[in-house]
Design an enzyme around this catalytic site. Structure first.
Site, mmCIF file in Angstrom:
data_model
loop_
_atom_site.group_PDB
_atom_site.id
_atom_site.type_symbol
_atom_site.label_atom_id
_atom_site.label_comp_id
_atom_site.label_asym_id
_atom_site.label_seq_id
_atom_site.Cartn_x
_atom_site.Cartn_y
_atom_site.Cartn_z
ATOM 1 N N SER A 160 -1.712 -10.644 -4.628
ATOM 2 C CA SER A 160 -1.205 -9.285 -5.292
ATOM 3 C C SER A 160 -1.040 -8.789 -3.953
ATOM 4 O O SER A 160 0.598 -8.015 -3.350
ATOM 5 C CB SER A 160 -1.839 -8.121 -6.272
ATOM 6 O OG SER A 160 -2.430 -7.193 -5.440
ATOM 7 N N LYS A 193 -1.889 0.962 -9.555
ATOM 8 C CA LYS A 193 -1.525 0.787 -8.351
ATOM 9 C C LYS A 193 -0.732 1.869 -8.711
ATOM 10 O O LYS A 193 -0.237 2.526 -7.140
ATOM 11 C CB LYS A 193 -0.767 -0.454 -8.067
ATOM 12 C CG LYS A 193 -1.989 -1.483 -8.236
ATOM 13 C CD LYS A 193 -1.668 -2.479 -7.665
ATOM 14 C CE LYS A 193 -2.636 -3.406 -7.802
ATOM 15 N NZ LYS A 193 -2.011 -5.383 -7.589
ATOM 16 N N GLY A 250 -16.061 7.367 -13.753
ATOM 17 C CA GLY A 250 -15.718 8.710 -14.056
ATOM 18 C C GLY A 250 -14.512 9.288 -14.862
ATOM 19 O O GLY A 250 -14.486 10.445 -14.620
ATOM 20 N N THR A 288 -18.123 6.690 -21.058
ATOM 21 C CA THR A 288 -20.227 7.056 -21.793
ATOM 22 C C THR A 288 -20.186 8.169 -22.300
ATOM 23 O O THR A 288 -20.612 8.418 -23.541
ATOM 24 C CB THR A 288 -20.846 7.271 -19.920
ATOM 25 O OG1 THR A 288 -20.741 5.824 -19.520
ATOM 26 C CG2 THR A 288 -22.050 7.309 -21.260
ATOM 27 N N GLY A 337 -13.252 0.391 -17.253
ATOM 28 C CA GLY A 337 -12.238 1.345 -16.222
ATOM 29 C C GLY A 337 -12.612 1.634 -15.315
ATOM 30 O O GLY A 337 -13.826 1.843 -15.109
#
Length: 798
Positions: free
Chosen positions: A680, A723, A359, A363, A356
Site C-alpha cells: 500500500s 488509515k 485497547g 475482551t 482489532g
C-alpha cells in the site's frame, strides 16, 4: 599328592538305585523293592554283606539295562536290613570306596558286576592341600549359614576331618545338588581334584543362596507392607462403619450423583462402569485414585445445568450501551442473535471473532455480552499456547493427567451455555507437541462441537449451546480453516470524539473510584480531556488514555492526603501539563513547509493506523536505487515498480530519458528499527521519488495510500478506515485513496468523513497532480534527450 600303584578287581552283586548318589564314608538308608534288587541284596547278605550301588540314568525305568546305569558307583557295606510287611526291605548302608564297572553279567535274576577299584599308594597332606581344605571348609561354613535346611553346629562337627577325600565326600553328600552334579563329583577319584571342583560348586551355590535371600527379603517386605495396608484398611472400614460412613455409602453416593447429573445415556453407562471398577479396587491403590479423579471430573463438568437467558432485546441493548460507547455493528449483531433465540427454540451456537488493535475493548465486550444475555462468562487466553493437549487434555494413562482447558473452563462456568471468550487466538504457536489451532477446529465448528471429544474424559461432550467469542489483533496469523469457522467482526480504532465520550462516561469515573477521589476533588473539562488525547496519547484504543487519566488522579490523591479532603482541582487544557509534564505528541503539520522528496503515507498495523513518512534523495552515481528502513520484500518490490514507472514516464514528468545514468536514488522510511512491509506504500514511494527528481515539493497536508502497477494504475488496499482515522488523528485532512476503495468509505465515521477531503484516484498521474506543489512541465521530444540538468541532479537537503 598320591599315586596309583595298582588297581584291585572285584566281583560283587550290583544294585541299580534311583534319585540318590551314595558317597564313601556316608551312612545312607533306603528301601529296596524291585525283585532283582532284592535278590542282589540277599546274595550279598549271604556272603560278606558287600554290594555295589550305582545310580541309573533315568529314574523312571523300573528294570534298567547295564547301559542305562552310570559306570561309576560305590561299594557299600550293609549295616542293617529289615523286611517290611509289604515285602520291601529297608536297608542302611555305609559307603566304603569308589569303583568303576568293567563288566556286568546276569546271575540268577540280578546283575553281578566286575569292578576295578583304584588303589592309592598313600595320602600326603601338603601345605597347598591343607590350604585348599581350609578354603573348601570356609565356603561350606558360608553355605551352611545361608542354607535353612542344615544345622550349623552339626555340619561343622561333621567336616572336622584331616583326610581330604573324606572331607570332600562329606561336604558333597550334604550339598543340595542335582543327581547329575552329585554323580559328577562321585566320578572324580583324586581327592585334590574333587576339592577343587567342590570349591567351584560351593561358590556357585553360595551365590544362588544370596540371590534367593535377597529376593525373599524383598518379597517379605512387600508382604509385610501389603499386610499392613490391609490391616489399616480394615481398621478404617471398621471406624467408618461405626461412624455410619462406610465405603459402600460413598459408592452409593457417587452412583446417585451420576444418576442425577443428567448425562447422556452412553456417558452415564461409562461412568457407572468406572464406578463398578472403583468398587472392586483396594481404596489405597494408585489405580483407585486415578479412577476416583476421573469420576470426580465426570461429575464436575455441567451436563444439564443451564443459565436462564435474558431474551429482552430492549434490556440487552441498554446493558450493552451502559458498558460500551460506539461499536454499533457488534451491538446490532448481539441483538440479532437474541432475536433469533426468541424465534428458534434450539438455534446453533454462534462463533464471533473480534479483530482489532489493542485497547479497543474486545475482551471487555465479551464480558458485556455475557451480562446482556444473562449467561456465565469464562475467559481462556491462548497467547503462547503451543500444546494440543492444552485444548484436548491428556489421556488417563499419563501421571497427573487432566482434561483440556475447554472442559476445565466449562467446569468453572458450571453451565452448558456460558459465553466462552478465547482471547488472543492469533498468538497461538506450533511445535512438536502439536498444533492447538487444529484442535480448535472441532471446538469452533457448530456442525462438530455437539460431540467434542476430550482425551481425558474420552466421551462426547456437547458444546453447541456455548456462545464462543474469539479475539485477535490481526487475521493473517490465524489459519484459514479456523477463520472459515468464525464470523469476523472488525473493531477499528476510536475517533477523537469517541475517545472523549469513553473518557467522560467510563474512564474518568473508574480512575476516580480506583484512587479514592470524589467528584468534588477532581473535575475534567472537555478541553482538558481533549488536550490529554491529542498531546499525550497516539493510539487506536484507549489504554494509554486510561493510564494518563490514572496518572492525573494519583497526583490529585496525593494532594488530598497532604492538604485535606477539601482539595478541588479542575483540569483544563492550560494546566494539564502541570500533572503530565511536557506534551509527548505535538502536531507541527501547519508550521512545516512543503519539502522535496518527502511524502506522507498511511500504514495499517496491529495497533491501528499509522503515519509513514517516506524520504527520497539524489546523489551522483550510476543509476543505483537504494532502499533502507527495514523494508520487507513486498515493499521493496513496490519501490522497484515505482522507479520503473517513473523511467517509463520520464518525458511526461519533465525528465530526460537517460536521467538515471549519472545519479543514485536513496529511498528511506524513518523509524528504521521497525519492520515495514506491504504494497500500500506504492504511490507514496512513487511520489517521493518523482518529487526528488523533478525538484517539486510534496504538499505536507496530504497523506496517501495505494498499490502501484507498472502501468501506473492505483490498486485498492485494506484497512482504509484505520488509515483515515490515523490521518485525522495527526491533523491531516487531505487524503489520496484508490478509486476502488470508495465502497469502504461508509465504514468511516461520519464525523471524520465530513471534515476530510478524500481524493479518489485511478492512476499515478492523478496522484502526482494532486500531491505535488505545482504542475509538472512536460518536455518536448528534443528536450527529452540528454542528461539531467545540473540544478536537478544536485543533492537536496531540506
Amino acid at each position: 599328592m598320591s599315586t596309583r600303584e595298582k588297581a584291585e578287581v572285584r566281583r560283587l552283586p550290583m544294585m541299580p538305585i534311583r534319585d540318590v548318589v551314595i558317597y564313601p564314608h556316608m551312612m545312607t538308608p533306603f528301601v529296596v523293592g524291585r525283585q532283582s534288587s532284592v535278590r542282589a541284596l540277599e546274595d550279598a547278605l549271604a556272603q560278606d554283606k558287600k554290594i555295589f550301588l550305582a545310580t541309573q540314568h533315568d529314574a523312571s525305568v523300573d528294570e534298567p539295562k547295564p547301559s542305562e546305569i552310570h559306570s561309576v558307583g560305590t561299594i557299600v557295606s550293609i549295616v542293617q536290613s529289615v523286611r517290611l510287611p509289604d515285602g520291601n526291605i529297608r536297608v542302611l548302608v555305609e559307603g566304603l570306596e569308589r569303583a568303576r564297572i568293567v563288566q556286568v553279567a546276569a546271575d540268577e535274576g540280578f546283575f553281578r558286576a566286575t569292578l576295578r577299584i583304584p588303589q592309592l599308594r598313600g595320602d600326603v597332606v601338603t601345605p597347598q592341600v591343607e590350604e585348599l581344605m581350609q578354603r573348601v571348609t570356609g565356603l561350606f561354613e558360608q553355605y551352611v549359614k545361608l542354607s535353612q535346611s542344615l544345622n550349623y553346629e552339626t555340619m561343622l562337627n561333621t567336616v572336622r576331618v584331616d583326610d581330604p577325600g573324606r572331607l570332600s565326600d562329606t561336604i558333597a553328600a550334604n550339598l543340595g545338588l542335582t543327581i547329575e552334579e552329585k554323580q559328577e563329583l562321585l566320578e572324580i577319584f583324586e581327592p585334590v581334584d574333587r576339592l577343587v571342583r567342590l570349591a567351584e560348586v560351593l561358590e556357585i551355590e553360595i551365590e544362588k543362596l544370596n540371590v534367593d535371600r535377597a529376593i525373599q527379603g524383598r518379597v517379605k517386605k512387600q508382604m509385610e507392607r501389603a499386610q499392613k495396608e490391609y490391616y489399616l484398611n480394615e481398621k478404617i472400614k471398621a471406624i467408618q462403619k461405626e461412624l455410619g460412613r462406610g465405603e459402600k455409602s460413598e459408592i452409593d453416593e457417587l452412583r446417585k450423583k451420576i444418576e442425577a447429573a443428567g448425562m447422556p445415556k452412553a456417558v452415564q453407562e461409562k461412568a457407572i462402569q468406572e464406578l463398578k471398577r472403583l468398587e472392586l479396587m483396594p481404596p489405597m491403590s494408585a489405580e483407585s485414585t486415578v479412577s476416583r479423579n476421573y469420576l470426580d471430573w465426570m461429575l464436575a463438568v455441567p451436563w444439564k445445568q443451564k443459565s436462564k437467558e435474558i431474551r429482552d432485546i430492549a434490556k440487552a441493548e441498554e446493558t450493552l450501551n451502559e458498558d460500551h460507547y460506539g461499536l454499533e455493528q457488534i451491538k446490532q449483531r448481539i441483538l440479532e442473535f437474541l432475536a433469533v433465540r426468541q424465534l428458534v427454540k434450539n438455534p446453533k451456537g454462534s462463533i464471533l471473532c473480534f479483530v482489532g488493535p489493542p485497547g479497543v475493548g474486545k475482551t471487555s465486550l465479551g464480558m458485556s455480552i455475557a451480562r446482556a444475555t444473562g449467561r456465565k462468562f469464562v475467559r481462556l487466553s491462548l497467547g503462547g499456547v503451543r500444546d494440543e493437549a492444552e485444548i484436548r487434555g491428556h489421556r488417563r494413562t499419563y501421571i497427573g493427567a487432566l482434561p483440556g482447558q475447554i472442559l476445565q473452563m466449562m467446569k468453572k462456568a458450571g453451565t452448558v451455555n456460558p459465553v466462552f471468550l478465547l482471547d488472543e487466538v492469533d498468538k497461538m504457536s506450533v511445535d512438536f507437541r502439536g498444533d492447538p489451532s487444529a484442535a480448535l477446529l472441532e471446538v469452533l465448528d457448530p456442525e462438530q462441537n455437539t460431540a467434542f471429544m476430550d482425551h481425558y474424559l474420552d466421551v462426547d461432550y456437547d458444546l453447541s449451546q456455548v456462545m464462543f467469542i474469539t479475539t485477535a489483533n490481526v487475521m493473517h496469523t490465524i489459519p484459514q480453516p479456523l477463520q472459515d469457522r468464525m464470523e469476523i467482526i472488525r473493531l477499528s480504532g476510536y475517533t477523537e470524539q469517541e475517545k472523549m465520550e469513553i473518557a467522560k462516561r467510563y474512564l474518568i469515573p473508574k480512575q476516580r473510584k480506583a484512587t479514592g477521589l470524589t467528584d468534588e476533588n477532581l473535575t475534567f473539562s472537555d478541553a482538558g480531556v481533549q488536550a490529554i488525547i491529542q498531546g499525550y496519547t497516539r493510539e487506536a484504543g484507549v489504554r494509554n488514555l486510561e493510564r494518563e487519566l490514572g496518572n492525573v488522579c494519583r497526583k490529585i490523591a496525593r494532594r488530598v492526603v497532604q492538604e485535606g479532603p477539601e482539595v478541588k482541582v479542575f483540569i483544563t487544557a492550560e494546566n494539564v501539563n502541570e500533572f503530565l509534564g511536557i506534551i509527548k505528541f505535538r502536531d507541527t503539520r501547519g508550521e512545516e513547509k512543503n519539502e522535496i522528496g518527502l511524502a506522507t503515507g498511511l500504514a495499517w498495523t496491529e495497533v491501528g493506523g499509522q503515519m509513514l513518512a517516506t524520504e527520497a534523495t539524489l546523489m551522483d552515481g550510476r543509476g543505483k536505487l537504494t532502499l533502507t528502513g527495514k523494508l520487507g520484500d513486498v515493499m521493496q518490490e513496490s519501490a522497484q515498480a515505482a522507479m520503473s514507472y517513473i523511467r517509463s514516464r520520464a518525458q511526461l514528468l519533465g525528465l530526460p530519458k537517460d536521467f538515471y545514468r549519472n545519479i543514485d536514488i536513496h529511498v528511506h522510511v524513518p523509524e528504521g528499527a521497525i519492520p515495514k512491509d506491504g504494497p500500500s506504500a506504492g504511490i507514496t514511494l512513487a511520489t517521493a521519488i518523482a518529487s526528488a527528481l523533478t525538484r517539486i515539493p510534496v504538499r505536507r497536508d496530504i497523506a496517501m495510500t495505494g498499490e502501484i502497477t507498472l502501468r501506473g494504475k492505483v490498486l485498492p488496499i485494506g484497512g482504509l478506515k484505520e488509515k483515515l482515522m490515523a490521518a485525522h488523528r495527526n491533523g491531516i485532512f487531505n487524503v489520496i485513496v484508490p478509486k476502488d476503495n470508495e465502497k469502504d468509505l461508509p465504514d468511516v465515521p461520519e464525523n471524520i468523513r465530513s471534515v476530510m477531503n478524500i481524493k479518489l484516484v485511478e492512476t499515478v498521474d492523478e496522484v502526482l497532480e494532486f500531491a505535488l506543489e505545482r504542475p509538472l512541465v512536460v518536455l518536448e521530444a528534443a528536450e527529452a534527450v540528454g542528461a539531467l540538468a545540473p540544478e536537478q541532479s544536485e543533492t537536496l537537503h531540506q
